[in-house]
Scaffold this motif. Structure first.
Motif, PDB file in Angstrom:
ATOM      1  N   ASN A   1       0.859  -1.186   0.000  1.00 42.89           N
ATOM      2  CA  ASN A   1       0.000   0.000   0.000  1.00 42.89           C
ATOM      3  C   ASN A   1       0.900   1.241   0.000  1.00 42.89           C
ATOM      4  OD1 ASN A   1      -2.128   1.784   0.249  1.00 42.89           O
ATOM      5  ND2 ASN A   1      -2.344   1.523   2.463  1.00 42.89           N
ATOM      6  N   PRO A   2       0.968   1.935  -1.141  1.00 36.91           N
ATOM      7  CA  PRO A   2       0.095   1.840  -2.305  1.00 36.91           C
ATOM      8  C   PRO A   2       0.481   0.725  -3.277  1.00 36.91           C
ATOM      9  CG  PRO A   2       1.725   3.539  -2.683  1.00 36.91           C
ATOM     10  CD  PRO A   2       1.935   3.052  -1.264  1.00 36.91           C
ATOM     11  N   VAL A   3      -0.477   0.442  -4.159  1.00 34.94           N
ATOM     12  CA  VAL A   3      -0.246  -0.443  -5.296  1.00 34.94           C
ATOM     13  C   VAL A   3      -0.358   0.437  -6.538  1.00 34.94           C
ATOM     14  CG1 VAL A   3      -1.149  -2.371  -6.647  1.00 34.94           C
ATOM     15  CG2 VAL A   3      -1.125  -2.501  -4.141  1.00 34.94           C
ATOM     16  N   ILE A   4       0.701   0.482  -7.320  1.00 34.44           N
ATOM     17  CA  ILE A   4       0.753   1.401  -8.455  1.00 34.44           C
ATOM     18  C   ILE A   4       0.801   0.628  -9.772  1.00 34.44           C
ATOM     19  CG2 ILE A   4       2.015   3.312  -9.519  1.00 34.44           C
ATOM     20  CD1 ILE A   4       3.185   3.898  -6.723  1.00 34.44           C
ATOM     21  N   ALA A   5      -0.157   0.928 -10.651  1.00 32.44           N
ATOM     22  CA  ALA A   5      -0.243   0.289 -11.963  1.00 32.44           C
ATOM     23  C   ALA A   5       0.271   1.263 -13.012  1.00 32.44           C
ATOM     24  CB  ALA A   5      -1.688  -0.111 -12.255  1.00 32.44           C
ATOM     25  N   VAL A   6       1.265   0.842 -13.768  1.00 34.16           N
ATOM     26  CA  VAL A   6       1.910   1.715 -14.741  1.00 34.16           C
ATOM     27  C   VAL A   6       1.374   1.430 -16.142  1.00 34.16           C
ATOM     28  CG1 VAL A   6       4.115   2.504 -15.670  1.00 34.16           C
ATOM     29  CG2 VAL A   6       3.975   1.715 -13.303  1.00 34.16           C
ATOM     30  N   GLY A   7       0.557   2.343 -16.657  1.00 35.37           N
ATOM     31  CA  GLY A   7       0.054   2.196 -18.016  1.00 35.37           C
ATOM     32  C   GLY A   7      -1.455   2.148 -18.107  1.00 35.37           C
ATOM     33  N   PHE A   8      -1.975   2.715 -19.199  1.00 33.38           N
ATOM     34  CA  PHE A   8      -3.423   2.803 -19.402  1.00 33.38           C
ATOM     35  C   PHE A   8      -4.080   1.428 -19.501  1.00 33.38           C
ATOM     36  CE2 PHE A   8      -1.452   2.660 -23.572  1.00 33.38           C
ATOM     37  CZ  PHE A   8      -2.227   1.723 -24.236  1.00 33.38           C
ATOM     38  N   ALA A   9      -3.317   0.398 -19.837  1.00 33.68           N
ATOM     39  CA  ALA A   9      -3.891  -0.944 -19.986  1.00 33.68           C
ATOM     40  C   ALA A   9      -4.474  -1.463 -18.675  1.00 33.68           C
ATOM     41  CB  ALA A   9      -2.823  -1.913 -20.499  1.00 33.68           C
ATOM     42  N   TYR A  10      -4.086  -0.864 -17.563  1.00 31.21           N
ATOM     43  CA  TYR A  10      -4.584  -1.301 -16.254  1.00 31.21           C
ATOM     44  C   TYR A  10      -5.888  -0.593 -15.851  1.00 31.21           C
ATOM     45  CZ  TYR A  10      -0.209  -3.758 -15.055  1.00 31.21           C
ATOM     46  OH  TYR A  10       0.861  -4.627 -15.012  1.00 31.21           O
ATOM     47  N   LYS A  11      -6.378   0.298 -16.667  1.00 32.75           N
ATOM     48  CA  LYS A  11      -7.525   1.123 -16.271  1.00 32.75           C
ATOM     49  C   LYS A  11      -8.732   0.291 -15.835  1.00 32.75           C
ATOM     50  CE  LYS A  11     -11.049   4.187 -16.775  1.00 32.75           C
ATOM     51  NZ  LYS A  11     -12.458   3.926 -16.444  1.00 32.75           N
ATOM     52  N   ASP A  12      -9.193  -0.609 -16.688  1.00 32.66           N
ATOM     53  CA  ASP A  12     -10.367  -1.427 -16.359  1.00 32.66           C
ATOM     54  C   ASP A  12     -10.097  -2.323 -15.153  1.00 32.66           C
ATOM     55  OD1 ASP A  12     -11.716  -0.284 -18.447  1.00 32.66           O
ATOM     56  OD2 ASP A  12     -11.378  -1.938 -19.845  1.00 32.66           O
ATOM     57  N   THR A  13      -8.868  -2.805 -15.057  1.00 31.20           N
ATOM     58  CA  THR A  13      -8.501  -3.675 -13.939  1.00 31.20           C
ATOM     59  C   THR A  13      -8.534  -2.919 -12.617  1.00 31.20           C
ATOM     60  OG1 THR A  13      -7.048  -4.878 -15.455  1.00 31.20           O
ATOM     61  CG2 THR A  13      -6.770  -5.298 -13.101  1.00 31.20           C
ATOM     62  N   ILE A  14      -8.017  -1.704 -12.624  1.00 32.37           N
ATOM     63  CA  ILE A  14      -8.044  -0.863 -11.419  1.00 32.37           C
ATOM     64  C   ILE A  14      -9.484  -0.610 -10.984  1.00 32.37           C
ATOM     65  CG2 ILE A  14      -7.733   1.512 -10.641  1.00 32.37           C
ATOM     66  CD1 ILE A  14      -5.192   0.140 -10.269  1.00 32.37           C
ATOM     67  N   ASP A  15     -10.346  -0.306 -11.949  1.00 32.44           N
ATOM     68  CA  ASP A  15     -11.750  -0.044 -11.617  1.00 32.44           C
ATOM     69  C   ASP A  15     -12.422  -1.283 -11.022  1.00 32.44           C
ATOM     70  OD1 ASP A  15     -11.804   2.618 -12.337  1.00 32.44           O
ATOM     71  OD2 ASP A  15     -12.352   2.212 -14.417  1.00 32.44           O
ATOM     72  N   GLU A  16     -11.965  -2.455 -11.414  1.00 36.40           N
ATOM     73  CA  GLU A  16     -12.524  -3.704 -10.906  1.00 36.40           C
ATOM     74  C   GLU A  16     -11.953  -4.064  -9.541  1.00 36.40           C
ATOM     75  OE1 GLU A  16     -14.685  -7.285 -10.782  1.00 36.40           O
ATOM     76  OE2 GLU A  16     -14.856  -5.626 -12.230  1.00 36.40           O
ATOM     77  N   ILE A  17     -10.666  -3.866  -9.382  1.00 41.88           N
ATOM     78  CA  ILE A  17      -9.967  -4.329  -8.184  1.00 41.88           C
ATOM     79  C   ILE A  17     -10.019  -3.342  -7.014  1.00 41.88           C
ATOM     80  CG2 ILE A  17      -7.663  -4.876  -7.266  1.00 41.88           C
ATOM     81  CD1 ILE A  17      -8.909  -7.130  -8.837  1.00 41.88           C
ATOM     82  N   ALA A  18      -9.813  -2.074  -7.269  1.00 41.68           N
ATOM     83  CA  ALA A  18      -9.687  -1.078  -6.193  1.00 41.68           C
ATOM     84  C   ALA A  18     -10.850  -1.092  -5.196  1.00 41.68           C
ATOM     85  CB  ALA A  18      -9.500   0.313  -6.786  1.00 41.68           C
ATOM     86  N   PRO A  19     -12.116  -1.176  -5.637  1.00 43.71           N
ATOM     87  CA  PRO A  19     -13.217  -1.189  -4.664  1.00 43.71           C
ATOM     88  C   PRO A  19     -13.186  -2.397  -3.729  1.00 43.71           C
ATOM     89  CG  PRO A  19     -14.028  -0.619  -6.857  1.00 43.71           C
ATOM     90  CD  PRO A  19     -12.621  -1.122  -7.033  1.00 43.71           C
ATOM     91  N   LYS A  20     -12.528  -3.463  -4.141  1.00 47.08           N
ATOM     92  CA  LYS A  20     -12.451  -4.663  -3.307  1.00 47.08           C
ATOM     93  C   LYS A  20     -11.445  -4.509  -2.168  1.00 47.08           C
ATOM     94  CE  LYS A  20     -13.632  -7.721  -7.191  1.00 47.08           C
ATOM     95  NZ  LYS A  20     -13.180  -8.861  -8.031  1.00 47.08           N
ATOM     96  N   TYR A  21     -10.591  -3.497  -2.279  1.00 46.65           N
ATOM     97  CA  TYR A  21      -9.577  -3.242  -1.251  1.00 46.65           C
ATOM     98  C   TYR A  21      -9.638  -1.761  -0.855  1.00 46.65           C
ATOM     99  CZ  TYR A  21      -7.831  -7.681  -3.089  1.00 46.65           C
ATOM    100  OH  TYR A  21      -7.720  -8.982  -3.502  1.00 46.65           O
ATOM    101  N   PRO A  22     -10.725  -1.354  -0.206  1.00 55.48           N
ATOM    102  CA  PRO A  22     -10.944   0.065   0.097  1.00 55.48           C
ATOM    103  C   PRO A  22      -9.891   0.701   1.005  1.00 55.48           C
ATOM    104  CG  PRO A  22     -12.481  -1.321   1.310  1.00 55.48           C
ATOM    105  CD  PRO A  22     -11.811  -2.205   0.315  1.00 55.48           C
ATOM    106  N   LYS A  23      -9.151  -0.121   1.763  1.00 55.41           N
ATOM    107  CA  LYS A  23      -8.130   0.431   2.656  1.00 55.41           C
ATOM    108  C   LYS A  23      -6.769   0.567   1.972  1.00 55.41           C
ATOM    109  CE  LYS A  23     -10.272  -1.223   6.933  1.00 55.41           C
ATOM    110  NZ  LYS A  23     -10.077  -2.009   8.189  1.00 55.41           N
ATOM    111  N   VAL A  24      -6.698   0.140   0.721  1.00 53.81           N
ATOM    112  CA  VAL A  24      -5.456   0.233  -0.048  1.00 53.81           C
ATOM    113  C   VAL A  24      -5.542   1.407  -1.013  1.00 53.81           C
ATOM    114  CG1 VAL A  24      -3.945  -0.919  -1.728  1.00 53.81           C
ATOM    115  CG2 VAL A  24      -5.038  -2.248   0.098  1.00 53.81           C
ATOM    116  N   SER A  25      -4.481   2.198  -1.105  1.00 53.23           N
ATOM    117  CA  SER A  25      -4.412   3.286  -2.074  1.00 53.23           C
ATOM    118  C   SER A  25      -3.788   2.749  -3.361  1.00 53.23           C
ATOM    119  CB  SER A  25      -3.562   4.439  -1.537  1.00 53.23           C
ATOM    120  OG  SER A  25      -4.186   5.057  -0.442  1.00 53.23           O
ATOM    121  N   PHE A  26      -4.458   3.010  -4.464  1.00 53.22           N
ATOM    122  CA  PHE A  26      -3.949   2.572  -5.762  1.00 53.22           C
ATOM    123  C   PHE A  26      -3.495   3.790  -6.568  1.00 53.22           C
ATOM    124  CE2 PHE A  26      -6.539  -0.945  -4.425  1.00 53.22           C
ATOM    125  CZ  PHE A  26      -5.941  -2.072  -4.983  1.00 53.22           C
ATOM    126  N   GLY A  27      -2.531   3.575  -7.421  1.00 50.72           N
ATOM    127  CA  GLY A  27      -2.095   4.607  -8.348  1.00 50.72           C
ATOM    128  C   GLY A  27      -2.261   4.073  -9.754  1.00 50.72           C
TER     129      GLY A  27
END
Length: 346
Positions: free
Chosen positions: A101-127
């Motif tokens: 924490n944080p978990v940082i995704a580098v690149g636009f290809a992660y956009k849909d994945t971030i939208d899917e995953i981030a709500p499942k881990y509300p206490k984790v900050s994503f980039g």
């Protein structure tokens, strides 16, 4: 008897330490909490990963700075060619579940994945670098690529002998079209008689255009054969091939991207042919997110790093821009002041 003596001594020492800690207002529980609060940063790179001489390496510099300055523990994972959304989900989930924490995704290809995953881990900050996420616990780190590319276009027009200029994009996508649009506008505003050949290495879901130096080299060679003498490549790791081709052709210039490619160990031998690089300071965005999490004030929302705040810039390694620097400074001021509006589509 000797062994018993050692155990007894250890117990007495432990008891004494516990008593001392209590007297000072500390406890063994407090110590455990301090250890668990150690900053742990998980980095999920795009294809090419650390060592791509470009985009991922810029993110890696931010990670290295956080490790050095903030004492962070880090873990790095890298995307592969042809992977599925499930692969990306598994990568980000493994980091979040691993306590990063944080978990940082580098690149636009992660956009849909971030939208899917981030709500499942509300206490984790994503980039998320290079795209804007919908989830609330995400810091979307984006840049005005078109502004830096406009300046590169001005430089290309001023340096080209015949006004024949080329742009190579890794993949035909909206993000890369921002680079192309700004660059073409910068060239044409500076020299209306010039021409800009735009070519993409791949299209659609084929992201290999960001990690295929052979494709970059072939595309650049094709342009050189047609008399083009300045080539700007925004194609991640594929750009190394384009730079190699340009360096082999006397009197031509390459323009790098994302990192100062003239300083990269793998490309420094071509530095004399690299006019400049359009740098996106991904490292700044990565570091600022990491620090915000450590300070318990995690960044969220969209943060745009623009020309005005040096989020994008031109490198000056080799002093190849020295003779035109005053003109570039003039143009930069006009962009920052809003006098020049830079396009984001061609």
């Amino acid at each position: 008897m000797r062994r018993v003596s050692k155990i007894t001594t250890a117990c007495i020492a432990t008891a004494a330490l516990a008593f001392t800690a209590t007297a000072c207002g500390a406890s063994s529980t407090d110590t455990a909490e301090t250890d668990s609060e150690k900053l742990k940063i998980g980095m999920a790179y795009d294809v090419g990963g650390r060592g791509d001489n470009s985009f991922n390496d810029s993110a890696a510099r931010g990670l290295d700075k956080a490790k050095a300055d903030l004492g962070a523990e880090t873990k790095e994972l890298t995307a592969k060619h042809g992977e599925t959304p499930a692969d990306r989900e598994a990568r980000l989930s493994s980091l979040a579940e691993g306590g990063y924490n944080p978990v940082i995704a580098v690149g636009f290809a992660y956009k849909d994945t971030i939208d899917e995953i981030a709500p499942k881990y509300p206490k984790v900050s994503f980039g998320l670098v290079d795209s804007v996420a919908d989830a609330k616990n995400v810091d979307s780190i984006v840049f005005t690529e078109e502004q830096g590319s406009y300046l590169a276009g001005v430089a290309a027009a001023l340096k080209s002998k015949d006004g024949k200029i080329g742009f190579i994009g890794g993949v035909d996508l909206p993000l890369i079209k921002k680079f192309a649009a700004g660059f073409e506008q910068g060239v044409m505003d500076t020299d209306p008689k010039a021409s800009v050949k735009i070519q993409y290495l791949t299209t659609g879901t084929d992201l290999s255009g960001f990690g295929s130096p052979d494709k970059g080299k072939a595309a650049a060679q094709g342009m050189l054969d047609k008399g083009i003498d300045v080539i700007y490549t925004a194609a991640g790791g594929s750009g190394a091939g384009a730079i190699q081709a340009v360096a082999a052709e006397k009197g031509t210039w390459a323009i790098g991207v994302d990192s100062d490619q003239a300083k990269d160990p793998a490309l420094s031998k071509y530095a004399a042919s690299i006019m400049t690089s359009v740098v996106k300071n991904v490292d700044t965005g990565v570091y600022e997110l990491a620090k915000s999490v450590k300070d318990k004030k995690p960044l969220t929302g969209t943060h745009t790093y623009s020309l005005a705040e040096d989020g994008v810039s031109l490198t000056t390694t080799g002093d190849h821009l020295k003779d035109i620097q005053s003109k570039l400074d003039e143009v930069k001021k006009k962009i920052v002041d809003g006098e020049i509006k830079v396009k984001t589509t061609t």
